[in-house]
Design an enzyme around this catalytic site. Sequence first.
Site, short mmCIF file in Angstrom:
data_model
loop_
_atom_site.label_atom_id
_atom_site.label_comp_id
_atom_site.label_asym_id
_atom_site.label_seq_id
_atom_site.Cartn_x
_atom_site.Cartn_y
_atom_site.Cartn_z
CB VAL A 11 -1.00 -0.09 1.46
CG1 VAL A 11 -1.74 1.31 1.36
CG2 VAL A 11 -1.97 -1.21 1.16
CE LYS A 35 10.29 -3.70 2.12
NZ LYS A 35 9.08 -3.60 2.93
CE LYS A 207 -9.12 -1.96 2.89
NZ LYS A 207 -8.77 -2.13 1.40
CG LEU A 253 -21.14 -13.07 -8.58
CD1 LEU A 253 -22.26 -12.69 -9.62
CD2 LEU A 253 -21.51 -14.01 -7.31
CB CYS A 263 -7.59 -7.22 1.74
SG CYS A 263 -6.47 -5.85 1.24
#
Length: 440
Positions: A11, A35, A207, A253, A263
């Site tokens: 994110v 990193k 959210k 679907l 998430c």
Amino acid sequence: MRIAVIGTGYVGLVSGVCFSDFGHDVICVDKDPAKIDRLERGEVPIYEPGLDEILVRNVEAGRLSFTRDLARAIDGAQAVFIAVGTPTRRGDGHADLTYVMAAAEEVAKAAKDYVVIVTKSTVPVGTNARVREVVAAANPELDFDVASNPEFLREGAAIDDFMRPDRVVVGVETERAGAVMSEIYRPLFLREFPIMVTDLESAEMIKYAANAFLATKITFINEIAALCEKVGADIKQVSRGMGLDNRIGNKFLHAGPGYGGSCFPKDTKALARIGQEHASPMRITETVIEVNEEAKRRMLGKLRDLCDDSFNGKIVAVLGVTFKPNTDDMRDAPSLTLVPALVGGGAKVRVVDPQGRHEGEALLPGVTWEDDAYAAAKDADLVVILTEWNEFRALDLGRLAGSMRVKRMADLRNVYSAHDAERGGFEAYVSVGRRPMGAA
């Protein structure tokens, strides 16, 4: 506008890079020196299509930089985005806010002038109020506001989601904070993308509610798929017939082995926990969590049936282990349930995944990694399509089956059909929510 982003995970990095592409001066902070070194060399530590090109472009333009020095990043910033991890806490299912609160306290101690502290991480209702308390306690003299700005990024399509969003949700308490957030998202406002301004608590809840609803759609269609197998219906036709109803829509679907990723598993558990704490149980969400786990176990039953009720000594080729295509993310992927069960049952498992090997080597011990599906399937007793990467959508099934010792396929993403498999020379083929090959 000068913006600091704390955390260069999925994110934080996507947000920081895209904000810089809006024209803002962005500095991203992370405590991991390896990193930061990679990012400064223009290397992206996650797989997200198109992200590396935008990153390099904005670094070269002088709008984007990276540092381990939080104080340097915050100096002069009008907004600081907290985009650190909120993993599921062991034992109670709640979101672990340790990193969020630690970041908020560090910001408070480093900031000198007015700043809007924006929570980008997914956090339970009431978290931003706690952030305000933490900041005020750490630096009583600081002039600041807090804001909630949840992300709605799909891994594999995050750039498009950020640049062309369905909506942007901003929770604020003051007009001053609202003005700062409006300036940050001005490029989207000018192109008439919906910018929704709410209170803090509503932004936080949006959210969780959105992710729980999408997880519910996935779980619902998987449960319908199980029933389709019992009654002889075809889940692809059922899904299409449902999705053509505009009130339902066709997204999410698609029957398969259950949802995973960064998430849905985490957020459904957190929402269920929030409901329990406020004596308002989320019974539908709790059931979704339970049924999703059952979907993975049901897939394992399909594999066992194809292997004559025993994995021992079988060679199994697994195509795809990330939770979805176009990402290297393996968090809560169905492969983490199915592959260890195969290995534990005595199978020799060969794995192919375009991006999953870096994480998968540590998460899936005891497997052999191959470069392509045909190498993995050579002399195999079963091939399993577990992630619908594009390269698995156009396989030469005749070549695949021709190299196998026993010609059996478990297509857990419904990429092919029983007719395709039979024409390719497979002797047994099962999918999700459809009749197996040879069924009347």
